[in-house]
Design a protein around this motif. Structure first.
Motif, PDB file in Angstrom:
ATOM      1  N   GLY A 112      -7.447   5.210   4.332  1.00  0.00           N
ATOM      2  CA  GLY A 112      -5.846   3.350   4.587  1.00  0.00           C
ATOM      3  C   GLY A 112      -5.276   3.525   5.359  1.00  0.00           C
ATOM      4  N   ARG A 151       1.262  -1.598   0.208  1.00  0.00           N
ATOM      5  CA  ARG A 151       0.149  -0.061   0.384  1.00  0.00           C
ATOM      6  C   ARG A 151       0.763   1.440  -0.236  1.00  0.00           C
ATOM      7  N   PHE A 160      -1.907  -1.744  -4.978  1.00  0.00           N
ATOM      8  CA  PHE A 160      -3.332  -1.789  -4.003  1.00  0.00           C
ATOM      9  C   PHE A 160      -4.059  -2.870  -3.960  1.00  0.00           C
ATOM     10  N   ARG A 180      -6.663   6.675   0.131  1.00  0.00           N
ATOM     11  CA  ARG A 180      -5.474   7.034   1.117  1.00  0.00           C
ATOM     12  C   ARG A 180      -5.441   7.563   2.250  1.00  0.00           C
ATOM     13  N   GLY A 228      -7.983  -1.016  -0.523  1.00  0.00           N
ATOM     14  CA  GLY A 228      -7.604  -1.530  -1.519  1.00  0.00           C
ATOM     15  C   GLY A 228      -7.727  -1.860  -2.860  1.00  0.00           C
ATOM     16  N   SER A 255      -2.311  -4.995  -1.992  1.00  0.00           N
ATOM     17  CA  SER A 255      -2.388  -4.601  -0.409  1.00  0.00           C
ATOM     18  C   SER A 255      -3.674  -5.651  -0.541  1.00  0.00           C
TER      19      SER A 255
END
Length: 408
Positions: free
Chosen positions: A119, A20, A176, A116, A81, A179
Motif C-alpha cells: 500500500g 490508510r 482500511f 502495508r 484496502g 481508504s
C-alpha cells in the motif's frame, strides 16, 4: 473513463491516504497487544512471530514493487484496502467472540504487513497520476504529519482489555475500508505498464535505475546515512530530566511530533523558493549540527537538549518530505514502485548497519549507559556522517544548476 477535476482528485487521494495512514498507525501495535493480552503468549512466541511479521514484507518488497508497477495503482489501492479491512475484521470478530488463536493472529499480522508495504508503494506511485505536480509537497507533508501520530501509540489509547482491543482492530479495519472506497473514487488516468520481462529482471531494472540515477542515488545515500546514524546519536546523547519546575514534563512523543510537523510545514512554505535538492541540503546543513547540543557527558540543561533533538528532527522531516516529492517527480511512473522498494530495502540495511555501529562503539569506548562522559566522539562523528551523506545532494544540485540556470 470518467475522470475527476484535479482538485477533486487531490481531495479524494488525500482523504484516502490519511485514512490508510491512520489505519496503519492503529494496526501497528495490535499484534503485541493481542498476543500478550488476549492470548497470554510468552515473549519467546511473540519474538518469533514479530520476526516473521517484520521480515517477510521486507523480503518481498521488490516483488511487491514489481507488482505495483504492473497494475493500475488506483485499483491496487482499493483492493489493498478491502483486503486489509477483511483481515482485521476477522481478527476483531475472533477477539470479540473469544475465539482467537495464535495462527490466526500471525496470519493476519503477516497479511496486513504485506498489504502495508504494498500500500505504501502503490500510494507513493499513484500520487503523480492523481495530483498535480505542484501539490506533491503539500500532500506528502500532510501524510507525514498524520504518520507522526504513531509516536503516541494510538492503539493503546483504546485500552488493553479484549473488548477494547477488538474495538481498536475494528477501527483499523474501518480505516482500511474507507481508504479503499476513497481511492476507488479517484479514477485518475495512468500510464500503461510496459511489456513484462519477468519478476527478477524487472526488479533488477528498478534497483539499477535507482542507484544509477544521480539524484535518486543521492537521496538513497542521505537517507541511508541518517537512518544508520540516528541510533548512535540517540544512544550516546545526554538525556536530562524533561521536567519543568518539577510539575510539568515534556513528553518526548509530543516533542517528536511537533518537530516533524514543523519540518513538514516548512517544506510546504519554502518549496517554491528553492530547488528540491538545494532545500534538502540546506535543511540538513542548518539543522543537523544542533545535535551537538546533546553531547554525551555534557548535560547542559533542558533547553539545549530540546533544541538538540527537535531541530534535527524538523530538518530531517523537511528534507524527507522534499526528497520524497522530488523522487516522485523525476522517476518514470512505471518505475516508482520498484524505486520505492529499493529505498525500503536500503533503509532496512541502514538500520542493521546502525545497530552494528552501536555495538562497535560501545565495545571500543566501554561506555555503560546513555550520557556517560566519553561518548562525545560518537555523537560528533555520527553528526559529521549525516552531513557527509548529504554532500551528494549538493553535488547533484550543482550539476542541475549547470544545465538549468533557473534552478527549477
Amino acid at each position: 473513463m470518467i475522470t475527476h477535476t484535479p482538485r477533486r482528485g487531490l481531495v479524494l487521494y488525500l482523504a484516502g491516504g490519511v485514512s490508510r495512514q491512520l489505519a496503519v498507525i492503529i494496526e501497528a501495535s495490535l499484534l503485541m497487544m493481542t498476543m500478550l493480552t488476549v492470548l497470554g503468549s510468552g515473549y519467546a512466541e511473540f519474538g518469533l512471530s514479530q520476526a516473521a511479521v517484520s521480515l517477510l514484507p521486507i523480503l518481498f518488497a521488490l516483488p511487491l514493487g514489481v507488482l505495483v508497477d504492473r497494475v493500475r495503482r488506483g485499483t491496487a489501492l482499493a483492493m489493498i484496502g478491502w483486503l486489509g479491512a477483511g483481515l482485521l475484521a476477522s481478527l476483531a470478530a475472533a477477539i470479540w467472540l473469544d475465539a482467537v488463536t495464535l495462527p490466526h493472529v500471525v496470519l493476519v499480522a503477516v497479511g496486513v504487513g504485506m498489504l502495508r508495504v504494498s500500500g505504501e508503494l502503490a500510494q507513493d506511485a499513484y500520487l503523480p497520476a492523481a495530483v498535480e505536480r505542484d501539490r506533491f509537497v503539500p500532500v506528502n507533508a500532510v501524510l507525514v504529519i498524520v504518520g507522526g501520530l504513531g509516536s503516541f501509540g494510538l492503539a493503546f489509547q483504546f485500552g488493553d482489555s479484549p473488548g477494547a482491543i477488538a474495538v481498536a482492530v475494528g477501527f483499523a479495519a474501518l480505516g482500511f475500508a474507507a481508504s479503499a472506497w476513497l481511492f476507488g473514487l479517484v479514477r485518475a488516468p495512468e500510464e500503461l505498464a510496459p511489456p513484462r520481462a519477468g519478476v527478477w529482471g524487472e526488479a533488477v531494472e528498478g534497483v539499477r535505475f535507482t542507484l544509477a540515477h544521480p539524484a535518486l542515488r543521492a537521496i538513497v545515500v542521505y537517507l541511508f546515512g541518517l537512518t544508520a546514524m540516528e541510533g548512535l546519536i540517540d544512544d550516546f546523547a545526554t538525556k536530562p530530566s524533561l521536567e519543568v519546575n518539577g510539575d510539568f514534563r515534556i513528553d518526548p512523543s509530543w516533542m517528536a511530533f511537533a518537530a516533524t510537523s514543523i519540518g513538514a510545514v516548512l517544506a510546504v512554505l519554502l518549496r517554491r523558493r528553492a530547488g528540491a535538492l538545494r532545500l534538502a541540503w540546506v535543511a540538513v546543513l542548518v539543522s543537523q549540527p544542533f545535535t551537538l547540543l546533546v553531547l554525551a557527558g555534557m548535560d547542559w540543561g533542558l533547553i539545549p537538549y530540546v533544541l538538540g533533538r527537535a531541530v534535527p528532527w524538523a530538518g530531517a522531516a523537511l528534507a524527507g518530505v522534499t526528497l520524497l516529492s522530488h523522487r516522485q517527480a523525476i522517476t518514470p511512473s512505471r518505475l516508482l514502485g520498484r524505486s520505492g522498494a529499493t529505498l525500503i530495502i536500503a533503509l532496512v540495511v541502514a538500520e542493521v548497519a546502525g545497530s552494528f555501529l552501536e555495538v562497535l562503539a560501545e565495545f571500543l569506548i566501554g561506555r555503560q549507559g546513555p550520557g556517560d562522559a566519553g561518548g562525545w566522539p560518537v555523537v560528533v562523528l555520527a553528526t559529521a556522517g549525516v552531513l557527509a551523506c548529504a554532500v551528494p545532494m549538493s553535488r547533484v544540485r550543482q550539476a542541475e544548476l549547470d544545465t538549468a540556470p533557473d534552478g527549477r
